[in-house]
Design a protein around this motif. Structure first.
Motif, PDB file in Angstrom:
ATOM      1  N   LEU A  88      -7.677  15.895  12.333  1.00  0.00           N
ATOM      2  CA  LEU A  88      -7.098  14.119  11.889  1.00  0.00           C
ATOM      3  C   LEU A  88      -7.437  14.658  10.280  1.00  0.00           C
ATOM      4  N   LYS A  89      -7.792  15.453   9.435  1.00  0.00           N
ATOM      5  CA  LYS A  89      -8.306  15.455   8.190  1.00  0.00           C
ATOM      6  C   LYS A  89      -7.573  15.178   7.832  1.00  0.00           C
ATOM      7  N   ASN A  90      -6.522  15.697   7.890  1.00  0.00           N
ATOM      8  CA  ASN A  90      -4.996  15.049   6.773  1.00  0.00           C
ATOM      9  C   ASN A  90      -3.805  14.788   7.272  1.00  0.00           C
ATOM     10  N   GLU A  91      -4.342  13.720   8.093  1.00  0.00           N
ATOM     11  CA  GLU A  91      -3.729  12.687   9.422  1.00  0.00           C
ATOM     12  C   GLU A  91      -3.703  11.044   8.471  1.00  0.00           C
ATOM     13  N   ASN A  92      -3.303  10.655   8.102  1.00  0.00           N
ATOM     14  CA  ASN A  92      -3.144   8.956   8.354  1.00  0.00           C
ATOM     15  C   ASN A  92      -3.598   8.151   9.215  1.00  0.00           C
ATOM     16  N   TYR A  93      -4.771   8.123   9.541  1.00  0.00           N
ATOM     17  CA  TYR A  93      -5.600   7.565  11.038  1.00  0.00           C
ATOM     18  C   TYR A  93      -6.823   6.591  10.457  1.00  0.00           C
ATOM     19  N   PHE A  94      -6.931   5.581  11.351  1.00  0.00           N
ATOM     20  CA  PHE A  94      -7.847   4.736  11.170  1.00  0.00           C
ATOM     21  C   PHE A  94      -8.544   4.602  12.911  1.00  0.00           C
ATOM     22  N   MET A  95      -9.832   4.426  12.470  1.00  0.00           N
ATOM     23  CA  MET A  95     -10.897   4.402  12.701  1.00  0.00           C
ATOM     24  C   MET A  95     -12.031   2.895  13.220  1.00  0.00           C
ATOM     25  N   LEU A  96     -11.678   2.461  14.801  1.00  0.00           N
ATOM     26  CA  LEU A  96     -12.142   1.355  15.267  1.00  0.00           C
ATOM     27  C   LEU A  96     -13.579   1.761  14.750  1.00  0.00           C
ATOM     28  N   LYS A  97     -13.890   0.490  15.576  1.00  0.00           N
ATOM     29  CA  LYS A  97     -15.536  -0.054  15.929  1.00  0.00           C
ATOM     30  C   LYS A  97     -16.046   1.190  16.732  1.00  0.00           C
ATOM     31  N   THR A  98     -16.868   1.480  16.799  1.00  0.00           N
ATOM     32  CA  THR A  98     -18.177   2.260  17.441  1.00  0.00           C
ATOM     33  C   THR A  98     -18.238   1.580  18.999  1.00  0.00           C
ATOM     34  N   LYS A  99     -17.962   2.057  19.878  1.00  0.00           N
ATOM     35  CA  LYS A  99     -18.179   1.456  21.345  1.00  0.00           C
ATOM     36  C   LYS A  99     -18.960   2.307  22.312  1.00  0.00           C
ATOM     37  N   ASN A 100     -19.745   1.764  22.749  1.00  0.00           N
ATOM     38  CA  ASN A 100     -20.489   2.721  24.268  1.00  0.00           C
ATOM     39  C   ASN A 100     -19.807   2.232  25.238  1.00  0.00           C
ATOM     40  N   ASP A 101     -19.149   3.633  25.896  1.00  0.00           N
ATOM     41  CA  ASP A 101     -18.601   3.428  27.643  1.00  0.00           C
ATOM     42  C   ASP A 101     -20.125   3.883  28.433  1.00  0.00           C
ATOM     43  N   VAL A 102     -19.581   3.572  29.402  1.00  0.00           N
ATOM     44  CA  VAL A 102     -20.596   3.458  30.975  1.00  0.00           C
ATOM     45  C   VAL A 102     -20.647   5.275  31.059  1.00  0.00           C
TER      46      VAL A 102
END
Length: 207
Positions: A172-186
């Motif tokens: 995705l380095k050349n794309e227009n993207y948004f990072m959400l908050k880091t979360k913990n999966d189970v």
């Protein structure tokens, strides 16, 4: 096309069968407790998705269950198709875009840390971004969304390892993207041992 027709939520789930789900967690808590935890997580996922104003497809791992926690009037039920997780997700996204959806997000069904508001925010971010990604603490991701299909995201990944997020971000380095908050999966005992709501399933555990 109204919002409900434009937006699609894909939910990937395993059929909740004894000895077949949450195997890493089961190695510590046992198959029965792991199954109970997973059923609890499924119910949580229903609670945070059932009221979203959009189309919702549940993709089962093994077989489609008609009568379960996923209400047939709320969720369309489908079967995952492909040799690995990447192929199965790729096919689900392609089916969604082929059906005319403009914003598609995929999640799993084992995120206690996820809320309806989080999902609404993720879809909103796709108004200004082409991709949205929810990073997980274990080096994977708990959510992926897009407005245009990008095949590389589903290729050359060692699924289930801590390299998935890093390699996805490279795509995705050349794309227009948004990072959400880091979360913990189970996935492991350590992911839930200090969360009060899970104590009911862990009473038999000896540290």
């Amino acid at each position: 096309m109204n919002t409900k027709k434009k937006n699609l939520l894909l939910i990937f789930t395993r059929n909740p069968e004894l000895g077949k789900c949450k195997t890493r967690l089961a190695s510590k808590v046992g198959d029965y407790a792991a199954l109970e935890v997973y059923k609890f997580l499924l119910e949580h996922t229903v609670s945070v998705t059932q009221n979203l104003n959009m189309e919702k497809y549940v993709y089962y791992s093994e077989s489609i269950w008609k009568n379960d926690v996923w209400d047939n009037t709320v969720y369309q039920k489908k079967l995952q198709n492909g040799n690995d997780l990447g192929m199965r997700m790729k096919q689900a996204f392609l089916d969604g875009f082929d059906s005319g959806f403009e914003k598609i997000i995929i999640i799993g069904s084992d995120m206690y840390d996820l809320s309806q508001k989080n999902l609404e925010e993720a879809f909103a971010k796709l108004d200004e971004h082409d991709y949205v990604l929810g990073p997980a603490e274990d080096g994977g991701y708990y959510l992926l969304g897009m407005t245009s299909f990008k095949e590389e995201l589903f290729q050359n990944k060692d699924w289930g390892t801590d390299t998935v997020l890093h390699n996805t971000l490279s795509d995705l380095k050349n794309e227009n993207y948004f990072m959400l908050k880091t979360k913990n999966d189970v996935d492991h005992y350590e992911d839930i041992k200090d969360i009060p709501v899970f104590q009911q399933f862990l009473k038999h555990i000896k540290e």
